[in-house]
Write an enzyme that holds these catalytic residues in place. Structure first.
Site, mmCIF file in Angstrom:
data_model
loop_
_atom_site.group_PDB
_atom_site.id
_atom_site.type_symbol
_atom_site.label_atom_id
_atom_site.label_comp_id
_atom_site.label_asym_id
_atom_site.label_seq_id
_atom_site.Cartn_x
_atom_site.Cartn_y
_atom_site.Cartn_z
ATOM 1 N N CYS A 1 -28.069 -10.471 -17.811
ATOM 2 C CA CYS A 1 -27.966 -11.080 -15.607
ATOM 3 C C CYS A 1 -26.621 -11.114 -15.175
ATOM 4 C CB CYS A 1 -28.260 -12.524 -15.342
ATOM 5 S SG CYS A 1 -30.453 -12.143 -15.716
ATOM 6 N N HIS B 1 -26.573 -15.430 -8.821
ATOM 7 C CA HIS B 1 -27.848 -14.667 -8.885
ATOM 8 C C HIS B 1 -29.188 -14.772 -9.079
ATOM 9 C CE1 HIS B 1 -30.234 -12.887 -12.329
ATOM 10 N NE2 HIS B 1 -30.034 -13.808 -13.304
ATOM 11 N N ASN C 1 -36.186 -12.059 -10.071
ATOM 12 C CA ASN C 1 -35.439 -11.861 -10.856
ATOM 13 C C ASN C 1 -34.548 -10.283 -11.276
ATOM 14 O OD1 ASN C 1 -32.482 -12.172 -12.909
ATOM 15 N ND2 ASN C 1 -33.549 -13.862 -13.969
#
Ligand code: UT7
Length: 328
Positions: free
Chosen positions: A115, A255, A285
């Site tokens: 990520c 994020h 996500n």
């Protein structure tokens, strides 16, 4: 001290049209809209259709970023692609995107930091531009996490979605414009918290597939604690290193991991929530794609103007964590 700056000359993003809502997931696993919304802030996510891949989404985002920068593919000197869901184990997804942009001699490679991947890729790209070696560098975060997701595991399948974001970094003569600071971190001791087994350690086999080991594994609770702590540290580090106070920061683009993680860290920092860009409710996500998709949305919504100072933060498997400060 650098001679050159690396400005963000254009941004782009791409999202599959297929939506997977919380109610859809409630028909697949033992969950419900209320639980997912309260625990994560996610309402729906986008899922790549057959034939839609990390490369095709990345290509679409790249073309939009190039158009926004008024550049054509041949103006690119380098392509750096953040992804953990590559087109294939090899060649790199960067090579596929370069090929599909019509290029046959432009260096392209992937950066794998889960990520945090886009911020790692951005850091790499910025160093090439700020050093003077390259003029125009395309940086991507592109993912089809749905292809690694076990839709029988309610602990992970509710979290993730697919998408891509891209920026063109361009050389300028002012080193205080564009990407001005970044820090990158990794600690493999946390590799058990979030991982996807297939590889040299676990070659794909029939037995592995029978045990559903081809899919990502996640210890959500552990990652949650790690993310809140790192989030705070990364924002504080960015502000201290760049001599920023909250009033000088125009926007934080984190994020898009979990609304509660974002809320908790921002509250602890005492930072005004209206300066934090969140779109997790729409996309979940999207791993390395989450920061550049959010950046592109904020740009296109007119929420970012010349002179603004942005802080990016991300964290993920590895464990990895990273930040960046950009002056638009
Ligand atoms: O970018 C990095 C990757 N992202 C992450 O790793 C995500 C970070 N972690 C998180 O976002 C959160 O930890 C989750 C959203 C994954 C889970 O939220 P939580 O508040 O940490 O829940 P929990 O794991 O502590 O589980 C609480 C309860 C458990 O039931 P019991 O043991 O209390 O009876 C779970 O079994 O909720 C249950 N549960 C669910 N219930 C309904 C877990 N997943 C679900 C679900 N629907 N999807």
């Amino acid at each position: 001290m650098s001679t050159f700056g690396a400005i963000i000359a254009g941004t782009g993003s791409a999202l599959p049209s297929k939506r997977l809502t919380n109610d859809d997931l409630a028909k697949m696993v033992d969950t419900n809209d209320e639980w997912i919304t309260q625990r994560t802030g996610i309402k729906e996510r986008r899922i790549a259709a057959e034939g839609e891949t990390t490369g095709t989404l990345g290509l679409e985002a790249a073309k939009k970023a190039l158009a926004a920068a008024s550049l054509s593919p041949k103006d690119l000197d380098l392509i750096v692609c953040g992804t953990i869901t590559p087109e294939m184990t090899f060649p790199s997804t960067g090579c596929f995107i370069a090929r599909d942009l019509g290029l046959n001699d432009t260096p392209a490679f992937d950066v794998q930091a889960a990520c945090s991947g886009f911020l790692f890729a951005l850091d790499v790209g910025a160093q090439y531009v700020r050093s003077g070696r390259h003029r125009n560098v395309l940086v991507l975060g592109t993912e089809t996490i749905s292809r690694l997701t076990d839709y029988t595991d309610r602990g992970s399948c509710i979290l993730f979605g697919d998408g891509a974001g891209a920026v063109v970094l361009q050389r300028c003569d002012d080193p205080d414009r564009g990407w001005i600071y970044g820090s990158l971190h990794a600690d493999g001791n946390g590799s058990h918290m979030l991982y996807c087994p297939p590889g040299s350690r676990h070659p794909i086999s029939k037995e592995m597939i029978e045990k559903r080991q081809q899919y990502m594994k996640i210890n959500g609770r552990e990652v949650y604690k790690f993310a809140v702590t790192r989030f705070e540290e990364l924002i504080t580090d960015a502000m201290v290193k760049c001599n920023l106070t909250a009033d000088k920061v125009s926007m934080i683009i984190p994020h898009q991991v979990n609304q509660r993680i974002i809320d908790s860290a921002i509250t602890k920092l005492g930072f005004p929530m209206e300066k934090v860009f969140v779109n997790i409710e729409k996309y979940g996500n999207t791993s390395s794609a989450s920061v550049p998709i959010a950046l592109d949305e904020a740009m296109r919504a007119g929420r970012i103007k010349h002179g603004d100072v942005l802080i990016f933060v991300a964290f993920g498997a590895g464990l990895t964590w990273a930040n960046a400060v950009v002056r638009i």
